[in-house]
Every structure is written in C-alpha cells, then in structure tokens.
Design an enzyme around this catalytic site. Structure first.
Site, PDB file in Angstrom:
ATOM      1  N   LYS A  21      64.623  19.637  27.505  1.00 51.95           N
ATOM      2  CA  LYS A  21      64.193  18.898  28.757  1.00 51.95           C
ATOM      3  C   LYS A  21      64.697  18.063  30.338  1.00 51.95           C
ATOM      4  O   LYS A  21      65.093  18.485  31.314  1.00 51.95           O
ATOM      5  CB  LYS A  21      63.028  17.627  28.334  1.00 51.95           C
ATOM      6  CG  LYS A  21      62.383  18.136  27.704  1.00 51.95           C
ATOM      7  CD  LYS A  21      61.408  17.783  26.119  1.00 51.95           C
ATOM      8  CE  LYS A  21      60.793  18.157  25.576  1.00 51.95           C
ATOM      9  NZ  LYS A  21      60.295  17.627  24.564  1.00 51.95           N
TER      10      LYS A  21
ATOM     11  N   LYS B 292      69.929  11.165  13.589  1.00 49.86           N
ATOM     12  CA  LYS B 292      69.685  11.068  14.934  1.00 49.86           C
ATOM     13  C   LYS B 292      71.056   9.882  15.257  1.00 49.86           C
ATOM     14  O   LYS B 292      71.242   9.816  16.365  1.00 49.86           O
ATOM     15  CB  LYS B 292      68.568  11.615  16.188  1.00 49.86           C
ATOM     16  CG  LYS B 292      67.631  12.363  15.536  1.00 49.86           C
ATOM     17  CD  LYS B 292      66.306  12.045  16.026  1.00 49.86           C
ATOM     18  CE  LYS B 292      65.225  13.159  15.682  1.00 49.86           C
ATOM     19  NZ  LYS B 292      65.778  14.539  16.739  1.00 49.86           N
TER      20      LYS B 292
ATOM     21  N   ARG C 178      62.582  11.001  18.097  1.00 51.77           N
ATOM     22  CA  ARG C 178      62.069  10.258  16.865  1.00 51.77           C
ATOM     23  C   ARG C 178      63.209   9.345  16.241  1.00 51.77           C
ATOM     24  O   ARG C 178      64.199  10.122  16.628  1.00 51.77           O
ATOM     25  CB  ARG C 178      61.294  10.998  15.893  1.00 51.77           C
ATOM     26  CG  ARG C 178      59.862  11.725  16.072  1.00 51.77           C
ATOM     27  CD  ARG C 178      58.679  10.734  15.982  1.00 51.77           C
ATOM     28  NE  ARG C 178      58.350   9.983  14.675  1.00 51.77           N
ATOM     29  CZ  ARG C 178      57.460  10.563  13.704  1.00 51.77           C
ATOM     30  NH1 ARG C 178      56.470  11.600  14.577  1.00 51.77           N
ATOM     31  NH2 ARG C 178      57.717   9.698  12.540  1.00 51.77           N
TER      32      ARG C 178
ATOM     33  N   HIS D  19      63.245  24.957  10.029  1.00 54.15           N
ATOM     34  CA  HIS D  19      63.946  23.934  10.921  1.00 54.15           C
ATOM     35  C   HIS D  19      64.073  22.847  10.455  1.00 54.15           C
ATOM     36  O   HIS D  19      64.900  21.986  11.245  1.00 54.15           O
ATOM     37  CB  HIS D  19      62.906  23.141  11.846  1.00 54.15           C
ATOM     38  CG  HIS D  19      61.296  23.945  12.719  1.00 54.15           C
ATOM     39  ND1 HIS D  19      61.634  24.205  13.351  1.00 54.15           N
ATOM     40  CD2 HIS D  19      60.336  24.750  12.639  1.00 54.15           C
ATOM     41  CE1 HIS D  19      60.334  24.968  14.697  1.00 54.15           C
ATOM     42  NE2 HIS D  19      59.836  25.363  13.432  1.00 54.15           N
TER      43      HIS D  19
ATOM     44  N   THR E 174      64.828  20.021  21.439  1.00 54.32           N
ATOM     45  CA  THR E 174      64.347  20.765  22.887  1.00 54.32           C
ATOM     46  C   THR E 174      64.217  18.992  23.746  1.00 54.32           C
ATOM     47  O   THR E 174      64.468  20.023  25.153  1.00 54.32           O
ATOM     48  CB  THR E 174      63.378  21.116  22.374  1.00 54.32           C
ATOM     49  OG1 THR E 174      62.262  19.897  21.634  1.00 54.32           O
ATOM     50  CG2 THR E 174      62.955  22.150  21.284  1.00 54.32           C
TER      51      THR E 174
HETATM   52  C1  LIG Z   1      60.307  17.251  23.479  1.00 54.85           C
HETATM   53  C2  LIG Z   1      59.851  16.099  22.357  1.00 54.85           C
HETATM   54  C3  LIG Z   1      60.333  15.215  20.813  1.00 54.85           C
HETATM   55  C4  LIG Z   1      61.266  16.270  20.351  1.00 54.85           C
HETATM   56  O1  LIG Z   1      62.506  15.834  20.662  1.00 54.85           O
HETATM   57  P1  LIG Z   1      64.113  16.194  19.495  1.00 54.85           P
HETATM   58  O2  LIG Z   1      64.605  15.173  21.090  1.00 54.85           O
HETATM   59  O3  LIG Z   1      64.488  17.395  20.362  1.00 54.85           O
HETATM   60  O4  LIG Z   1      64.094  15.376  18.964  1.00 54.85           O
HETATM   61  C5  LIG Z   1      60.110  14.286  20.590  1.00 54.85           C
HETATM   62  N1  LIG Z   1      58.824  14.031  21.087  1.00 54.85           N
HETATM   63  C6  LIG Z   1      58.063  14.165  22.262  1.00 54.85           C
HETATM   64  C7  LIG Z   1      56.974  13.338  22.808  1.00 54.85           C
HETATM   65  C8  LIG Z   1      58.323  15.023  23.023  1.00 54.85           C
HETATM   66  O5  LIG Z   1      58.349  15.651  24.322  1.00 54.85           O
END
Ligand SMILES: *Cc1c(COP(=O)(O)O)cnc(C)c1O
Length: 768
Positions: free
Chosen positions: A620, A514, A509, A330, A616
């Site tokens: 979304k 990031k 996070r 990962h 991910t």
């Molecule tokens: C989807 C999700 C993440 C992952 O987010 P990234 O932008 O891919 O780092 C982290 N925390 C929560 C609560 C999520 O639903």
C-alpha cells in the site's frame, strides 16, 4: 453505469419515505446513508441476479475473516457513480463526505482478512467468478483506546449505522448440528461490485440463530428459562470475532465458529447443485474452494461427511475433495498453525472426527512414514497437515515464504508432493489503495499515462519517462495529504505534528516478530543523541505508530505502553521539539490506513527476516510512492526486485544469517558492544518511565533474560537499523530521494491483487 441524477434522488426519496417516514429535508444522516446505499445497490440488482444464475464454474473463498472496511465509497466508485452521487447530494445541500462517520466492517484482524477483501474486489473487477464465504460477527475487531498509555478494548458495534450493503436471505437458511447443539445459519449476502464492468459477485456471511425463534410451547410448559438459554447459545457462535492475529486460541467456541461457517456454506452449495440437477460426483466441474489459512480446513472432513450422506464411498468422496480443495498457508509460526485436541473435537463433532481418522488411516495405508506424515499424533489434530494431504494445491504468499515452506516448514511434504506447492504473491486492490484514498495523485497519473492502470497496474511503469516532470506535483500532493493527516491526528489524538516533518510510519498488528520495539528503541537512541549533542541537525521527524494488540498478548500490550511513554517524554520536551514527535494513533483500521498510506514518507517493514509471510501494508505504501525501510522479508524482497534495492533502505540479518546467528546468540554481548543501545534499552528499568504494572520490566527481560532471550533479534539488528534509518532521514527532501518515491510508485504493478487472483485462477482454480 449511466447515472441519472433525478432518478437516483427520487429513488433515495422513495426509500426514505417507505423505510423511515422521512424525506430529503428531514432525514437524519444515518437514514440518508441507508437510503443512498440501497438506491445504489438497486441499480446493480440485474447484474447481481445474472451472476447468481450463471452456470460458470465458481470458486468459493472460505475465510474466517473479511476485513472489508467502509463499503460506500468503494462501491459507488466501482459502480461508476461516485462523482454522480456526490453531485446529486450536493444539489440537495448534503455532503457525501459525511458518511466518513460510518463504522468500518472490521470482520477481521489484519492482513489475512484484508487480503480476502482485496481478492473479492479484484476478482469481480477481473470478471472472475469468486464468491466469499464467511461469518457475520455481531461484533468485529474491538475498538481500541488508550488510557494512561495502556490499551483498552471496547465492543465494536459495526452495525450502529445499519447494514444497507447486505441482504438477508432467509430462504437459504440451513441447520448446522453439533453433538450438543443445533443452530440455524442465516446468510446475509453482500454484493461485490467489479470496477465499472457490470460484474457483481457475492460475499455470503452466515449468522447463527436459534432454530426456532421462540418456542412458545416450551414457554407454556414452564420451560421458558430453558428456551432463553438455547437462544443465548445459538447467537453466541457468531457473536464476536476472536481478536488474535498469528496466534491460535484453542477455544471450543472458535472451533464451533469454524465448523458453522464451512458446514453452512457446503450444505448451501450442495443443495443448490442438486436443485439444478447437477451430479455431485462432478462437483469439481462446478466448484473449487480456497481455504484461507487453517481456520476453514475443517471443511474437508465436513464435505467428506456430507458426500457420504449422499451415498458416496469414502474413496469416492476423498477423490472429489482432493480435486475441489486448495489451501493457502499464511505463516510459519508454530503458535499460529492450528492444532486441535482430538478428544475435544470428537466430543463436539463425532462424525466429522471420524472422517479425519479415515484420512489418517488412508495415509497410513499408503505406507507413508508416520514420523514424517501424520494428521493426528499424540491426540492432537494438525489442521495444516490435513489440508496439505487432501488439497490439490498448497500456496505460500510471497516467493521467500513459499521457499521457506518448501525447504523447511513442510520440507517432507514438498518432497512427497512437489507438484502441490505453488507461490502466489499477495496483492492489494489499486482501486481502494490509490484511486480512492489518493484521488489527486491518481489524477496526476491519469493525466500522463491515461486510465488503463486502474485495471492493469503494470501500466504504471509507463510513468517512468515522466518521473522528473512529475516530481513537483508528487511532492505537492504528498504534502497536502500530510497536512490532512496531521489535522486528523490533531483532532483524534491531540498531538500536533508539523506537516513539514518527515512522516515515518509503522502501522500493522502489534506482534513481537514485527518488531515495533526495534523502532521504539531507535527513537530513544535518536532522542538521547540529540539531547547530548552526539547527533547534530537531526532531520525533523514524526514517528507515527498504529496497531492493535490481541487482548491477551501481554508483551504486545507492553510495547504499546512503552511507545506511549516515549511519546509523552518526547512530545513534552521543548529542547527536542524542533526535531521530533511521536504519536501512537488509536484504533488503527482500514479507514485510518487509507489516510495514512498516502501521507507517509517512510514505510517501516522491519520484521525479523523469515517471519512476515508477505505483508500487504508494504504494498500500500509503495503504491502511494513511499520508500520502504525494511528487512529482506516477505514481499519486501519482491518490492526491491521491482523497484530496485537502491531505491529502498534495506538493513538487518537475512533469513540465512538469522539461522546462523541463532545458533550461538548472546544478546547481552550485543548490548555491551552496541553504542547507544544500552541507554535506550535501560529506560525500561531505570525509572525514566513509571512502571507500576511491571510491564516494562517484563519487556526488558524478554530481551536479555530467560531461556531464549530476544527471539526476534531486536538487539542484533539494532546497529544496522539505526545506521540505515539515519541515512534515509538525511536523504529525505533531496531530488534523488523524491525520485526514489516515484520509482516505487511506478514499479508497484506486480502488487495488484488483480494479478494475484488471475494467478490463482490460472494455476489453481482453473476458472475463467
Ligand atoms: C493492510 C492492513 C493490514 C496488514 O498490514 P501488514 O503491514 O501487512 O501487516 C493490517 N491492518 C489493516 C487495517 C490494513 O489495512
């Protein structure tokens, strides 16, 4: 599933009577929640029994984290009784929506744990025999609040409302042994319901307990204190989730957790196979195991140990392991690739350590160059190398990430075993992340292309001919979602956001790679530009953040403080009030994400190229019709391939450019030559914000001072970022912009976790 209202209500009432001595009229919200959940679960018991008894080859998904979020709505939806249950409760004067107060099951940190949760749901919905194996942490990821702009952490009591979606299975308890400790592992099984298909898989979460609940003999022998001590130690293993994301703690308790999880799971699986009369030499005929990151990799030497106890030779056991185990990487970040001190591990688990040594010896015996290929070196055990050496398949989680693994991080390994390395791009479940969180949008889609997309997300592309026609409905629903989010933020954060503002969102996070700091600096750049008139008619924008920082991650906490200070400055300035707001929402979690991703106009995915394995969150937002403002990193690359780069807003150094720039990077030079950057950056040190803690000063220094300043090229990418960001904000509201949003939605098919798990099933697990 056929829903019979009277029968359901009567089942609920029976549970209320038996478990709470209450009835519909007198039950508390919590009692009703438990009874409704249990009644729904009972409806699927026969399907669950059938799956547990089936003889199919199954995959065990071993993961230290499962970020499940709230179960009740998702489960009712998948059982096909969400509307029925809503109606039934309404008929007795109750509101299903009230269960929104139920705590999330946050048994994970972020993306990695949420991925595991999406895969379980998608596998069940795709009729794939996949079971999760994890840890039932007593306290999940901490609850976050802000005090004076600083992050505070509180214990996460996720069981406050009870745990009706789990069943404790005492008959399956096993003993897990450490050199200094013996504990009982007790499983709690959660059913995982496929979407309206009658499939029920299992998430088995292990809880540690003392081997003897209470040793009366010892107590009577006046060793009472000793017994209490043992109790304390036993429960401690599964007491709390380590709140680290993409960093490694190196703590022995963490190693205990990892071993506890895999030993209990493997013992359980082997015992059941033996009871069924299966030959353990044919283990791979019935099982495979997916190791979600390095956390559960200790399963490999543990299975070697268990098989040798069953009479197999090392070579026989090794051969079985090499067919059963697969490993998902990962991250390429060194600080996240797990390494354990060899002495510490051999003290805690001497027999397991011996099996690791045997693997190393086997490798040397094959004549592999020890400078390139090693598991133990300088008394450090490299868990990723152990996994790659033994596993049948190793996968990265997006095309660009797998390419980096193959050409850089694990270059030598890939040259040695090219057939091992495969890519499986991550995905999300469209049930939770569109049907459930954005039901009005889902209805509009259904009305145009039918409902096939619920289980075949590629079908969303059939929306393309309807894009023009759907624009008014799309913007209306997005507007309603924004108004709802604004009301929620007003109530929970005390910040007023006009819902006609652009909602520019960065939620994930908090990590330096990031680059929330890059976003923060751009806000200050726009703020001062508006104030001094160099930026005119700035499109009204709300900059929305959500993120937890690991409690020991100083720089991440400093970024939170900085953004909260910026929010204070901006939100109390009447002159800029028509143009901007800034809010950092507290306690970002899955339930908050569900409300946010359907209300966003801009999805900030701005990691330094090469650092975000996939992401991910980006998927979304896309699925809910949001354009990406991002770098060519992780799955952003594939989002552009699917939706067209012209329908997103891409900026910044590419992976290749990052490598070039880093050779002779001088952030101070960039600072001098970038208009507006200095003024934004110097707010960290010029007294604009109080900085008693010295945190902001340290943040400043991380960018311009020390041995390797600005590791994540915040300053380097700043100019391009603000240029593209301003272009996006000025495009907002045009028909062309709205079309981009809908094209993204209609192009999101690839990012269904259904596609991901089917890829795993075909390429890696060989299950049907
Ligand atoms: C989807 C999700 C993440 C992952 O987010 P990234 O932008 O891919 O780092 C982290 N925390 C929560 C609560 C999520 O639903």
């Amino acid at each position: 599933m056929k829903f019979e209202k009277e029968k359901f209500l009567s089942a609920v009432n029976d549970i209320l009577r038996a478990d709470y001595a209450a009835e519909m009229e007198t039950a508390t919200k919590k009692e009703l929640y438990n009874a409704v959940s249990k009644a729904a679960m009972a409806l699927a018991f026969d399907d669950w029994k059938k799956e547990k008894k089936s003889d199919k080859k199954r995959c065990g998904y071993f993961s230290a984290e499962f970020l499940m979020g709230r179960s009740i709505y998702s489960n009712l939806l998948n059982l096909g009784i969400l509307d029925g249950a809503k109606e039934a409760l309404k008929s007795i004067g109750k509101d299903l929506g009230e269960f929104e107060e139920v705590e999330d099951a946050a048994l994970g940190n972020g993306g990695l744990g949420r991925l595991a949760a999406c895969y379980l749901e998608s596998a069940a919905s795709s009729s794939l025999p996949l079971d999760g194996y994890g840890i039932r942490y007593r306290y999940g990821l901490f609850r976050q609040t802000f005090e004076d702009g600083f992050q505070h952490e509180e214990g996460d009591d996720w069981l406050k409302w009870g745990d009706p979606w789990s069943v404790r299975i005492d008959r399956d308890a096993v003993v897990v042994e450490f050199a200094d400790q013996k504990v009982l592992a007790v499983p709690y099984d959660m059913p995982v319901f496929g979407y309206k298909n009658g499939v029920v898989n299992t998430l088995r979460l292990w809880s540690s307990e003392p081997v003897d609940a209470f040793d009366f003999e010892a107590f009577n022998d006046m060793k009472g204190e000793h017994t209490a001590e043992e109790n304390f130690h036993a429960t401690k293993i599964t007491d709390v989730l380590y709140p680290n994301d993409n960093t490694m703690a190196g703590k022995i308790l963490r190693l205990r957790q990892q071993y506890f999880l895999v030993s209990a799971s493997l013992q359980d699986i082997l015992a059941k196979d033996k009871a069924k009369g299966r030959k353990l030499s044919e283990l791979d005929k019935y099982h495979c195991f997916q190791l979600n990151d390095t956390h559960p990799v200790i399963a490999i030497p543990e299975l070697l140990r268990l098989l040798k106890n069953e009479g197999f030779s090392f070579e026989e056991a090794f051969s079985i392991c090499s067919k059963c185990f697969n490993f998902t990487n990962h991250t390429i970040m060194a600080e996240a690739l797990e390494k354990w001190d060899a002495l510490a591990l051999s003290d805690l688990l001497p027999d397991v350590y011996q099996e690791i040594v045997h693997c190393q010896e086997r490798m040397s015996g094959e004549g592999l160059d020890p400078t390139k290929f090693f598991i133990i070196r300088d008394n450090v055990i490299h868990m990723a190398n152990l996994a790659i050496y033994v596993a049948a398949k190793v996968n990265g989680v997006a095309e660009i990430h797998t390419n980096i693994l193959k050409t850089d991080t694990f270059k030598e390994w890939n040259e040695l075993y090219p057939e091992k390395f495969v890519n499986i791009t991550n995905g999300i479940t469209p049930r939770r992340w569109l049907l459930l969180n954005n039901p009005e949008m889902a209805k509009e889609i259904d009305a145009r292309i039918g409902t096939e997309w619920h289980t075949d997300l590629k079908k969303l592309k059939n929306l393309k001919p309807y894009i023009n026609e759907m624009l008014p409905a799309f913007t209306r629903i997005k507007g309603e979602n924004k108004a709802k989010l604004a009301a929620y933020i007003k109530e929970h954060e005390g910040v007023e956001i006009p819902s006609h503002f652009i909602f520019d969102v960065q939620v994930k996070r908090l990590h330096e790679y990031k680059r929330q700091l890059l976003n923060a600096l751009s806000i200050l750049y726009f703020y001062y530009g508006i104030k001094d008139g160099t930026i005119e008619d700035f499109p009204p924008t709300a900059f929305i953040f959500g993120a937890k920082a690991a409690p020991g991650y100083y720089m991440a906490k400093a970024v939170i403080k900085f953004i909260n200070e910026i929010a204070n400055l901006v939100n109390s300035d009447a002159e800029v009030a028509p143009y901007m707001r800034v809010v950092f929402v507290q306690n970002y979690n899955v339930s908050y994400a569900e409300k946010i991703v359907c209300a966003a106009d801009v999805s900030e995915q701005i990691s330094m190229a090469g650092m975000e394995a996939s992401g991910t969150g980006n998927m979304k937002f896309m699925l809910n019709g949001t354009v990406t403002l991002g770098t060519l990193d992780g799955a952003n690359v594939e989002i552009c391939e699917e939706a067209g780069r012209e329908n997103n807003y891409i900026f910044g150094a590419t992976v290749e450019e990052v490598a070039q720039v880093k050779k002779f990077y001088c952030p101070r030079e960039v600072l001098e030559n970038t208009i507006g950057l200095k003024r934004a950056l110097e707010t960290l040190i010029d007294g604009t914000f109080e900085d008693e803690s010295g945190m902001l000063q340290k943040l400043y220094e991380s960018l311009v001072a020390g041995f390797s300043p600005d590791r994540y090229l915040v300053l380097y990418d700043f100019a391009d970022y603000v240029r593209v960001k301003e272009e996006l904000l000025r495009d907002y509201g045009t028909e062309e912009f709205n079309k981009k949003c809908l094209v993204n939605l209609a192009s999101a098919g690839k990012f269904s976790a259904d596609r991901s798990v089917k890829d795993y099933a075909k390429l890696i697990w060989k299950i049907k």
